[in-house]
Scaffold this motif. Structure first.
Motif, PDB file in Angstrom:
ATOM      1  N   GLU A 278     -34.920  42.281 -47.974  1.00 45.23           N
ATOM      2  CA  GLU A 278     -34.694  42.384 -46.327  1.00 45.23           C
ATOM      3  C   GLU A 278     -35.350  43.513 -45.454  1.00 45.23           C
ATOM      4  N   SER A 279     -35.494  43.463 -44.587  1.00 38.61           N
ATOM      5  CA  SER A 279     -35.824  44.544 -43.876  1.00 38.61           C
ATOM      6  C   SER A 279     -35.359  43.421 -42.172  1.00 38.61           C
ATOM      7  N   GLY A 280     -35.146  44.946 -41.474  1.00 41.02           N
ATOM      8  CA  GLY A 280     -35.208  44.934 -39.760  1.00 41.02           C
ATOM      9  C   GLY A 280     -34.377  45.834 -39.795  1.00 41.02           C
ATOM     10  N   PRO A 281     -34.390  45.601 -38.055  1.00 45.10           N
ATOM     11  CA  PRO A 281     -33.192  47.191 -38.078  1.00 45.10           C
ATOM     12  C   PRO A 281     -31.402  46.316 -37.390  1.00 45.10           C
ATOM     13  N   GLY A 282     -31.364  47.173 -37.998  1.00 42.45           N
ATOM     14  CA  GLY A 282     -29.258  46.754 -38.086  1.00 42.45           C
ATOM     15  C   GLY A 282     -28.362  47.404 -36.684  1.00 42.45           C
ATOM     16  N   LEU A 283     -28.639  47.274 -35.793  1.00 48.40           N
ATOM     17  CA  LEU A 283     -28.406  47.582 -34.168  1.00 48.40           C
ATOM     18  C   LEU A 283     -29.094  46.906 -33.940  1.00 48.40           C
ATOM     19  N   VAL A 284     -28.809  45.434 -33.376  1.00 47.24           N
ATOM     20  CA  VAL A 284     -29.292  44.807 -31.933  1.00 47.24           C
ATOM     21  C   VAL A 284     -28.761  44.900 -30.143  1.00 47.24           C
TER      22      VAL A 284
ATOM     23  N   LEU B 137     -35.068  39.717 -38.577  1.00 40.80           N
ATOM     24  CA  LEU B 137     -35.410  40.155 -40.026  1.00 40.80           C
ATOM     25  C   LEU B 137     -36.822  39.867 -40.376  1.00 40.80           C
ATOM     26  N   THR B 138     -37.337  40.291 -41.663  1.00 41.97           N
ATOM     27  CA  THR B 138     -38.068  40.200 -42.335  1.00 41.97           C
ATOM     28  C   THR B 138     -38.121  40.047 -43.927  1.00 41.97           C
ATOM     29  N   CYS B 139     -38.374  38.626 -44.800  1.00 42.46           N
ATOM     30  CA  CYS B 139     -37.964  39.199 -45.820  1.00 42.46           C
ATOM     31  C   CYS B 139     -39.205  39.273 -47.111  1.00 42.46           C
ATOM     32  N   THR B 140     -39.307  39.939 -47.865  1.00 38.02           N
ATOM     33  CA  THR B 140     -40.906  40.276 -48.265  1.00 38.02           C
ATOM     34  C   THR B 140     -40.508  39.336 -49.738  1.00 38.02           C
ATOM     35  N   VAL B 141     -40.994  38.792 -50.448  1.00 38.80           N
ATOM     36  CA  VAL B 141     -41.334  38.469 -51.906  1.00 38.80           C
ATOM     37  C   VAL B 141     -42.424  39.118 -52.868  1.00 38.80           C
ATOM     38  N   SER B 142     -41.499  39.541 -53.983  1.00 40.54           N
ATOM     39  CA  SER B 142     -42.673  39.628 -54.445  1.00 40.54           C
ATOM     40  C   SER B 142     -42.243  39.172 -56.663  1.00 40.54           C
ATOM     41  N   GLY B 143     -43.037  39.095 -56.976  1.00 35.43           N
ATOM     42  CA  GLY B 143     -43.058  38.461 -58.630  1.00 35.43           C
ATOM     43  C   GLY B 143     -43.002  36.505 -58.322  1.00 35.43           C
ATOM     44  N   GLY B 144     -43.874  35.961 -57.167  1.00 39.07           N
ATOM     45  CA  GLY B 144     -43.485  35.189 -56.549  1.00 39.07           C
ATOM     46  C   GLY B 144     -44.385  34.511 -55.504  1.00 39.07           C
ATOM     47  N   SER B 145     -45.272  33.270 -55.019  1.00 40.35           N
ATOM     48  CA  SER B 145     -45.763  32.971 -53.969  1.00 40.35           C
ATOM     49  C   SER B 145     -44.242  32.644 -52.969  1.00 40.35           C
ATOM     50  N   ILE B 146     -44.315  32.515 -52.057  1.00 41.35           N
ATOM     51  CA  ILE B 146     -43.438  31.389 -51.605  1.00 41.35           C
ATOM     52  C   ILE B 146     -44.541  30.138 -51.014  1.00 41.35           C
TER      53      ILE B 146
ATOM     54  N   SER C  56     -40.551  31.011 -39.004  1.00 38.41           N
ATOM     55  CA  SER C  56     -41.922  31.720 -39.454  1.00 38.41           C
ATOM     56  C   SER C  56     -42.066  32.480 -41.323  1.00 38.41           C
ATOM     57  N   ARG C  57     -43.068  32.084 -41.975  1.00 36.19           N
ATOM     58  CA  ARG C  57     -43.569  32.554 -42.634  1.00 36.19           C
ATOM     59  C   ARG C  57     -44.709  33.064 -41.995  1.00 36.19           C
ATOM     60  N   ASP C  58     -45.215  34.690 -43.104  1.00 33.62           N
ATOM     61  CA  ASP C  58     -47.124  34.915 -42.639  1.00 33.62           C
ATOM     62  C   ASP C  58     -47.165  34.994 -44.692  1.00 33.62           C
TER      63      ASP C  58
ATOM     64  N   PHE D 145     -41.425  36.303 -44.995  1.00 24.84           N
ATOM     65  CA  PHE D 145     -40.797  34.889 -44.687  1.00 24.84           C
ATOM     66  C   PHE D 145     -39.777  35.497 -43.587  1.00 24.84           C
ATOM     67  N   SER D 146     -39.566  35.595 -42.130  1.00 28.90           N
ATOM     68  CA  SER D 146     -38.980  35.825 -40.794  1.00 28.90           C
ATOM     69  C   SER D 146     -37.810  34.974 -40.773  1.00 28.90           C
ATOM     70  N   LEU D 147     -36.781  35.976 -40.022  1.00 28.17           N
ATOM     71  CA  LEU D 147     -36.095  35.437 -39.210  1.00 28.17           C
ATOM     72  C   LEU D 147     -35.389  36.206 -37.345  1.00 28.17           C
ATOM     73  N   GLN D 148     -35.676  35.293 -36.322  1.00 29.69           N
ATOM     74  CA  GLN D 148     -35.284  35.165 -35.378  1.00 29.69           C
ATOM     75  C   GLN D 148     -34.582  34.150 -35.050  1.00 29.69           C
TER      76      GLN D 148
END
Length: 127
Positions: free
Chosen positions: A6-12, A20-29, A72-74, A80-83
């Motif tokens: 997960e990545s993104g700001p810690g304070l809103v 927030l964005t979740c970057t996946v490795s080792g397998g395709s979404i 959503s996803r890229d 994939f991301s959360l808003q």
């Protein structure tokens, strides 16, 4: 080995949008039949299901959060991301991304059904 990060700001600030964005490795979404989830845990409370996006790009949301949530996803970056819009201090939580098979554990979180989790990221909503 699948890894989620997960990545993104810690304070809103209140009324703003949490992203927030979740970057996946080792397998395709896009791999059948996995669903890519967002889950959160407010301080002192249990896990809360926010929603997920399927391997085809279909999205499903918690009824209580649906009006404020977008997932959503890229696929080119395997992310994939959360808003979450119009946040309040009640949205303060540790946010996790996780993988579940065949769309299981919709609406309620059964941790044993998720095979991979991110490490979680703390998001605080405060002015």
């Amino acid at each position: 080995q699948v890894q989620l990060l997960e990545s993104g700001p810690g304070l809103v600030k209140p009324s703003q949008t949490l992203s927030l964005t979740c970057t996946v490795s080792g397998g395709s979404i896009e791999t059948s039949y996995y669903f890519w989830s967002w889950i959160r845990q407010p301080p002192g409370k249990g896990l809360e299901w926010i929603g997920y996006i399927s391997y085809t790009g279909s999205t499903y949301y918690s009824p209580s959060l649906k009006s404020r949530t977008s997932i959503s996803r890229d696929t080119s970056n395997n992310q994939f991301s959360l808003q979450l819009s119009s946040v309040t201090p009640e949205d303060t939580a540790v946010y996790y991304c996780a993988r579940v098979d065949h769309g299981l554990s919709r609406y309620d979180v059964f941790p044993q059904l998720y095979d991979y989790w991110g490490q979680g990221t703390q998001v605080t909503v405060s002015s």
